[in-house]
Structures are given as structure tokens and as C-alpha cells.
Design a protein around this motif. Structure first.
Motif, PDB file in Angstrom:
ATOM      1  N   ASP A  96     -57.490-149.456 -86.036  1.00  0.00           N
ATOM      2  CA  ASP A  96     -57.122-149.812 -84.802  1.00  0.00           C
ATOM      3  C   ASP A  96     -57.196-151.460 -84.516  1.00  0.00           C
ATOM      4  O   ASP A  96     -56.370-151.890 -83.931  1.00  0.00           O
ATOM      5  CB  ASP A  96     -58.166-149.234 -83.755  1.00  0.00           C
ATOM      6  N   GLY A 151     -49.358-145.749 -79.763  1.00  0.00           N
ATOM      7  CA  GLY A 151     -50.520-146.583 -79.229  1.00  0.00           C
ATOM      8  C   GLY A 151     -51.826-145.741 -79.978  1.00  0.00           C
ATOM      9  O   GLY A 151     -51.778-144.655 -80.392  1.00  0.00           O
ATOM     10  N   PHE A 152     -52.863-146.084 -79.304  1.00  0.00           N
ATOM     11  CA  PHE A 152     -54.121-145.221 -79.550  1.00  0.00           C
ATOM     12  C   PHE A 152     -54.109-144.231 -78.579  1.00  0.00           C
ATOM     13  O   PHE A 152     -54.837-143.089 -78.985  1.00  0.00           O
ATOM     14  CB  PHE A 152     -55.239-146.456 -79.154  1.00  0.00           C
ATOM     15  N   ASP A 153     -53.785-144.433 -77.410  1.00  0.00           N
ATOM     16  CA  ASP A 153     -53.692-143.355 -76.348  1.00  0.00           C
ATOM     17  C   ASP A 153     -52.314-142.766 -76.335  1.00  0.00           C
ATOM     18  O   ASP A 153     -51.430-143.326 -76.847  1.00  0.00           O
ATOM     19  CB  ASP A 153     -54.092-143.623 -74.849  1.00  0.00           C
ATOM     20  N   ILE A 207     -54.383-154.184 -77.236  1.00  0.00           N
ATOM     21  CA  ILE A 207     -55.221-153.194 -77.194  1.00  0.00           C
ATOM     22  C   ILE A 207     -54.929-151.782 -77.870  1.00  0.00           C
ATOM     23  O   ILE A 207     -55.473-151.127 -78.637  1.00  0.00           O
ATOM     24  CB  ILE A 207     -55.981-152.820 -75.732  1.00  0.00           C
ATOM     25  N   GLN A 208     -53.813-151.475 -77.340  1.00  0.00           N
ATOM     26  CA  GLN A 208     -53.111-150.149 -78.002  1.00  0.00           C
ATOM     27  C   GLN A 208     -52.721-150.258 -79.573  1.00  0.00           C
ATOM     28  O   GLN A 208     -52.204-149.485 -80.242  1.00  0.00           O
ATOM     29  CB  GLN A 208     -51.855-149.707 -77.220  1.00  0.00           C
ATOM     30  N   GLY A 209     -52.594-151.567 -79.943  1.00  0.00           N
ATOM     31  CA  GLY A 209     -52.266-151.949 -81.659  1.00  0.00           C
ATOM     32  C   GLY A 209     -50.528-151.728 -81.499  1.00  0.00           C
ATOM     33  O   GLY A 209     -50.174-151.276 -82.589  1.00  0.00           O
ATOM     34  N   ARG A 210     -49.942-151.922 -80.644  1.00  0.00           N
ATOM     35  CA  ARG A 210     -48.243-151.468 -80.591  1.00  0.00           C
ATOM     36  C   ARG A 210     -47.693-152.792 -80.874  1.00  0.00           C
ATOM     37  O   ARG A 210     -47.738-153.630 -79.978  1.00  0.00           O
ATOM     38  CB  ARG A 210     -47.700-151.039 -79.504  1.00  0.00           C
TER      39      ARG A 210
END
Lengths: 520, 227
Positions: free
Chosen positions: B78, B25-27, B15-18
Motif C-alpha cells: 500500500d 484503490g485500497f477501498d 492515499i488509495q495508491g491509484r
């Protein structure tokens, strides 16, 4: 001093039209206008001040004097004007620092339109093919009221690219009189925004009441000096070159009290000033300098701002014209002249000649935002919601203007090409070139989130339709639904107790006021 | 960390795209922490349930990302970052899948046709489909018709994606389809066409199975075919 005031946008290498030599030439022309032609001055006290400071003052007629200001006297007086003027705010983080030596640009609203233009969407059916429907904006003109002014201030609070508030509507309620006009317009503004509030003063008799209100809100006399939450505009000169009685007296009183104020002049090229660039700029510069000089003769160091609002006159009706190429020439030149004298510049951009939002309005607004901001004007007023010259304020247009001004500010931000930036970019290029897909999209994510990368136009329509106004209207409603940052109860009480003339209904919650206002 | 926690962590990182530990990440707050690749490697070392890892961790993560995209919280970068993370994970998992009882979704052969060097769209489609669990065979750009037909014969893909950005090169797509017919292989593969000048009408006219306006339509179409 990195924190504690709004950052605006600092323009690197401001755009300049005039060479140094041209600037000097215009300066000489302005001096020669004031020295040889002189001003027609309708204010006795000003004539007296000019005379005591070495100007040639002679009686012109029963009501006026001819004032001729020698170049050296003018130069000495203007030199005393401070190059840095702070404009405070209810929330001190919203304060502004205008510094003539630094092209830090702020955008704000203005000024005193008569019509408030509401918009709503309606569905129209094609006469040729009734299966085809379109959603179109329908506009309704309403009169300016205190309640609508309060709503404008609430909107201003929420528009992130609006740096200061000059009331965009005249208040025309039946219970508003010349006497209570000022306290009500300042209260409706100050109670609904925590940003800087600037306005003209209708009646000089109300200056001390307005300042008393500002003191109570800022937290006392000294606090108001440090954080001047209000400032004033005075148009001392009626073009061409006539120093009017009442506005000049206001200038004298502002200077005495050391409250920040703008000396503004707004000649029309082609009717009240020469249409040619050289003549227009020489004249408006002379008009503004005469006011600045007077303020410094009254009180050296008084915090004054160079206010230039040169416009074109249109030849089919002699109205002001803001979307003309000459408008940009005049205004950019004035920004340079203000910088030449080391006085911060109040300038103008973003007025539409168009009477409704749309293509013409957007063109005219962006056509002026860009060059005037690029020239490094410190304080750009008229930038939000104005249409039909300065006759109409349209809230949904202000929402659109906020978006467009944000784009202009982003464009003007300083380049980010430090060693660190270069290093990070080279690393990115290496990584992508070593990957199979060779795409940089992954590296956009952080910038999209922190706003350093522009996402896309937020009011874009879908399926081949123009959805701009409908989407901006939805945004407007959302902004208006946010709570007001109200004045603390005890401050409100003190203001109502200490300042006579504020309408009781302004005490009520602003939202209830809006409902009551309805579609009147 | 329990196996369930490990799979949940993989889901979060998708979800974070890592992809790897060095990715942000996104966050905030993920930098330096093990990401999808490191966590999948750990799962293999621990002989974790790879089927659960794929269904709950990778696919579950991508489904959540799809929801974020639809709601406007996520934009294409993302989505692609997440798909890339899943794609990398699938590469690592590939040799272990048979043993884990996981069936491949099949091969997707993709190419930009002859005369055309544009590949951004093709690459985005590749990333998204790889993230959706397909084995991608990417023939690159400016690929001659014979080479595409030969690759279909060799790899036996379920899908063939053809891309073109130019009106002059889009005609080449028709040649590919005619050649597949001549070689008797047209019915063995679903042909997807895409690229700016193409349209559903064009796809129908040249005998392609579907026109996809973007990568999401390609993912949807292949998913419908598999269902």
C-alpha cells in the motif's frame, strides 16, 4: 446448495495411502474378524437385533454374547447408511454438510478434558545478568466447570476456523450430578455458540430432555429434523471388539430417534489393537462397522458417521500417543475406509502429547492436521486447544490452533488457475515488465485485503524474542471481550421451563459468570 | 470541481495508491474514476496552484499513508502504491515546478554495486524516495565503481545510495567511497549503504554516512538532512 452452510475446505485429489487392492484386503480382513472371531456383546437388545438380522449369536458367559456377523449381512446393513449427513446449528449458516462423496473438511474441538489450563505472562530476570529480562508464559491448572465450558463455547464462536463445537472440558462442579450433567453441558454449549454442538451422552435417561432442549432452540420437532442443532457420539466398542452395554443402548436410541450420531472407536496400537497398520486398521474398521451395521438394523437410513480415533500406545507408560507417525497412517487409512463404504468420516487431528503450548505442541498438531485434512476427512475433531493427550484444554492454545488450521485450510483450497486467472496474471506480467521497477507488490493489495493472500504470522515476536504466547493471549482476551450471541429471551425461558435440571446460575449473563468464576 | 476539491481528490488518490484510472484503490468503489495522473494533468491544464498541489495533495497524502502504515492498517504494497502515484505525479509536474516556485528536494543517485544483480531493495528505495519528492537517478545493477563516480560528477546528487545483497559484493562499496575520495568528491555527497549483509558497523568502517536497514530509514535520513 452453495449457501446456507459452512463451506469448510473441499480438498482436491485427496491424499491416499492405500491402493484400491489394499483397501479391499482390509475390508476382507474386517469382515473376517466380525464373521470368524466375532464381537463380545454385552447388550441384550443388540444381541437380539443381530440375531434377528442373520448373525450367529451365542451366549459367551452370564453377561455377554458372542456375535458373529456374516460378511453379506454386514455389507447389506452398512449399505443402508446414508452418505450425506447434515449437522445443523443455532445459526443455520453454521450448519455442516458431511457427504462421503465429497472431501469437504471441517475442523472442530473436543473432548472432555479434566484440566483447563490458563496462562499469563510474567517477567523473569536472568541470574547471570540481572539486566536481562524475559517475558514468559506461566500456566495454571484449573478444574473443568460449567462456567468454563460456557467460556470455551464463547471462544469457539469467535474462532473463525472452528466449524463445530464438541465440549473440550468435563464439568466437575459440586452441583453437577449424573442426572443433570447432560442438560447442563448441552445448555452451556448451546447458549454460548451458534455453531453445531456435538457431545457424548452421560445418561440415556437424559436423551429426551436434551432433545427437548434442542427442539426448543431449533424451533420445534420438525425444525430440529431439518436443522439438527445437536448430535451425539457413542463409543459402542471397547477395544478390542467388546460391544459395551450402555454405549450400545445409546446407539440404539439415537438410531430410533434419527438424530445424527457418530459411532466412534479408539483403539491404542500396541495395547488394545495391533500396532501394525494392517491389524490396527482391520480391527478398528470392524469395530466401527459393527456399530454402523447395528444402527441400520435398528433403523435403516439412520444418520450415522464413521468415527475413527485410532491412536498409538506409548511404551513407557501405555498412555495414548497422538504425535506419532503411525497415528497419521492409521487415521488416513480410516478416512479411506469410510470413503470406501460411502459413510462420512469423523476423524482426529491436532492433539499434542506435550503438556504446555510451545514447540512440541505445535509440531505434533501440525504434523497431524496436514495429512488428515489432506486425506479429505469430513469432520476432524480434537483440533483445538488439546494438550497432554486429551487431558488438558488450553484456551490460548486453541487461539494458536485456529491460526494454524486457517493456514492448513488455505493451503488446501482448490487451485485458482481458470482461463480468467491466467489472463489476469499475464496482463499483470506484461504491465510489470513494461515498468521501470519491475515489482509486483502493487498487485498484492486486493488479495491482502480479501484474505486470499496470507499476510504474515500474527503472533510473531520482535527484537529476537518469542512473543507467540503473549500475543495469542492478547488475542484471546479480545475474543472473550466480544458479546455473546445469546439465545432469545423467550427461548431461554421455554428451555428453563421445559427442561428439568439446568442450573439457575447458567441463566445469568455469561460475563458475570466468568467474573464469579474468577480463579477458583 | 473547485481547485481545493481537485487537490483533495489528488490527496485521496495518493492515499488509495491509484496511479491511473484503471487502478483499484485500497477501498472499494474507485475503479474507472480519474486517479492521480489524470487529476494532476487536469490541475496543470487549469493552471492550478502547483505548490499547494504538492504540499496538500501529494505530500499530505503521503503523510497520511505513513500514519496508516505505522498503525498497521497499511502494509508495504500500500505504501509503495502511494509512493508510485506520487512519483508519477512528480514526473508530470517536473517541467512546471520552476515556474510554480517549487524547489526540487535534489537528486538521489542509486546503484547496486559491481558484481551484484539484486535490485528489489534498491527499487523499493527508489520508489519511496521518488514518492518523497527526490529526483531519482537509477544506475541499475552490477554498476562498476568508475561509472558511479562518473555519475556523481555528472549529476551532482545530494545523496548516493549503494546497495548489495552479497557478502562478496558489499566490499565493492568501500571501493566506491575510496574512489570518491581520490576524485575529491566525497564531501559533495552523503553516502547511504544498505542491503541484507550490511550493518551500521560496516557503514562506519568503510566511511559511509549512514546505514539504512530499509527504505523507511532512507526516507527518514534524507528528510533529516534536508531539515
Amino acid at each position: 446448495m452453495g449457501e446456507g452452510f459452512r463451506q469448510g475446505v473441499v480438498v482436491r485429489s485427496p491424499f491416499e495411502r492405500l491402493s484400491g487392492e489394499e483397501r479391499e484386503r482390509l475390508d476382507r480382513a474386517s469382515r473376517s474378524i466380525l464373521d470368524e472371531v466375532g464381537l463380545q456383546c454385552f447388550n441384550d437388545e443388540a444381541a437380539d437385533v443381530f440375531a434377528r438380522n442373520g448373525c450367529a449369536v451365542t451366549r459367551e458367559d452370564e453377561r455377554s454374547f458372542r456375535v458373529k456377523i456374516p460378511g453379506a449381512v454386514l455389507g447389506e446393513a452398512v449399505k443402508r447408511a446414508p452418505s450425506r449427513v447434515k449437522l445443523g446449528a443455532r445459526d443455520p449458516r453454521n450448519a455442516l454438510v458431511l457427504d462421503a462423496r465429497l472431501p469437504r473438511v471441517y475442523f472442530g474441538s473436543g473432548s472432555e478434558t479434566n484440566i483447563w489450563l490458563d496462562a499469563h505472562m510474567e517477567t523473569f530476570r536472568s541470574e547471570e545478568d540481572p539486566s536481562r529480562r524475559r517475558r514468559l508464559a506461566v500456566f495454571t491448572e484449573r478444574r473443568g466447570t460449567v462456567a468454563r465450558l460456557a467460556r470455551a463455547a464463547r471462544l469457539a464462536e469467535q474462532l473463525e476456523h472452528l466449524d463445530f463445537f464438541i465440549r473440550p472440558v468435563n464439568v466437575q462442579d459440586e452441583d453437577i450430578t449424573e442426572q443433570n450433567h447432560d442438560v447442563n453441558k448441552f445448555y452451556a454449549s448451546l447458549a454460548n455458540t451458534t455453531k453445531h454442538v456435538m457431545a457424548g451422552l452421560t445418561s440415556l435417561s437424559q436423551l429426551d430432555n436434551v432433545l427437548r432442549m434442542a427442539e426448543l432452540i431449533a424451533g420445534g420437532k420438525e425444525a430440529l429434523k431439518d436443522n439438527p442443532v445437536v448430535s451425539f457420539i457413542t463409543c459402542t466398542v471397547k477395544s478390542p471388539l467388546q460391544m459395551v452395554d450402555d454405549a450400545t443402548q445409546k446407539l440404539i436410541e439415537f438410531a430410533r430417534r434419527e438424530v445424527p450420531f457418530v459411532v466412534s472407536s479408539s483403539p491404542q496400537g500396541g495395547s488394545t489393537a495391533p500396532v501394525q497398520e494392517a491389524g490396527m486398521v482391520a480391527q478398528i474398521n470392524a469395530e466401527i462397522l459393527s456399530g454402523i451395521a447395528l444402527s441400520q438394523m435398528v433403523n435403516p437410513g439412520a444418520p450415522v458417521v464413521y468415527g475413527s480415533v485410532p491412536v498409538r500406545s506409548r511404551m513407557d507408560n501405555l498412555h495414548d500417543m497422538y504425535g506419532a507417525p503411525e497415528f497419521n497412517r492409521y487415521n488416513v487409512d480410516c478416512v479411506q475406509m469410510a470413503r470406501h463404504y460411502g459413510v462420512p468420516c469423523y476423524s482426529t487431528a491436532g492433539v499434542g502429547d506435550s503438556s504446555v503450548p510451545g514447540m512440541q505442541a505445535t509440531l505434533e498438531k501440525i504434523f497431524t492436521y496436514l495429512p488428515v485434512a489432506m486425506s479429505g476427512a469430513q469432520y476432524i475433531h480434537y483440533a483445538f486447544g488439546l494438550l497432554e493427550r486429551t487431558n488438558v484444554f488450553c484456551p490460548v492454545q486453541a487461539v494458536l490452533d485456529n491460526q494454524h488450521i486457517g493456514m492448513v485450510k488455505m493451503f488446501l483450497e482448490s487451485p485458482r488457475v481458470s482461463e480468467e486467472d491466467i489472463g489476469a496474471s499475464l496482463e499483470q506480467i506484461r504491465k510489470v515488465m513494461a515498468s521501470r521497477q519491475k515489482l509486483y507488490v502493487r498487485f498484492v493489495r486486493r488479495g491482502l485485503r480479501d484474505g486470499s493472500v496470507y499476510a504474515h504470522y500474527p503472533f510473531e515476536g520482535a527484537d529476537g524474542t518469542d512473543g507467540v504466547i503473549e500475543k495469542a493471549l492478547a488475542r484471546l482476551e479480545e475474543l472473550w471481550s466480544r458479546p455473546v450471541r445469546a439465545l432469545p429471551g423467550e427461548v431461554k425461558d421455554a428451555v428453563f421451563e421445559g427442561v428439568p435440571g439446568i442450573l439457575g446460575r447458567l441463566r445469568e449473563d455469561a460475563r458475570e459468570e466468568m467474573i464469579k468464576e474468577g480463579n477458583r | 470541481m473547485s481547485e481545493a476539491e481537485l487537490i483533495e481528490k489528488i490527496r485521496t488518490n495518493v492515499i488509495q495508491g491509484r496511479v491511473t484510472a484503471e487502478d483499484e484503490g485500497f477501498d472499494e468503489g474507485f475503479e474507472g474514476e480519474p486517479a492521480t495522473v489524470e487529476l494532476v494533468e487536469e490541475a496543470i491544464d487549469r493552471e492550478a496552484d502547483l505548490k499547494a498541489l504538492i504540499i496538500d495533495g501529494l505530500t499530505g497524502g503521503m503523510n497520511a499513508v505513513g500514519g496508516y502504515f505505522e498503525s498497521g492498517r497499511y502494509l508495504i504494497p500500500d505504501m509503495l502504491a502511494s509512493a508510485e502515484a506520487v512519483g508519477e505525479a512528480m514526473d508530470i509536474l517536473a517541467p512546471h515546478l520552476e515556474g510554480a516556485g517549487v524547489q526540487s528536494k535534489g537528486r538521489f543517485l542509486i546503484a547496486t554495486v559491481k558484481g551484484d544483480l539484486h535490485d528489489i531493495g534498491k527499487n523499493i528505495v527508489s520508489i519511496m524516495l521518488k514518492g518523497a519528492g527526490y529526483e531519482i537517478v537509477d544506475l541499475g545493477t552490477d554498476v562498476p565503481t568508475e561509472k558511479i563516480v562518473q555519475a556523481v560528477r555528472e549529476h551532482g546528487p545530494r545523496f548516493l545510495g549503494l546497495s548489495a545483497l552479497l557478502t562478496t559484493t558489499m566490499r565493492e562499496m568501500e571501493n566506491v567511497i575510496r574512489s570518491l575520495e581520490s576524485a575529491g568528491m566525497r564531501d559533495t555527497v552523503k553516502v547511504l549503504v544498505g542491503g541484507a549483509p550490511t550493518s551500521p558497523e560496516f557503514a562506519q568502517k568503510i566511511g559511509a554516512d549512514v546505514h539504512c536497514a530499509d527504505a523507511f530509514q532512507a526516507v527518514d535520513y534524507t528528510g533529516e538532512q534536508a531539515a
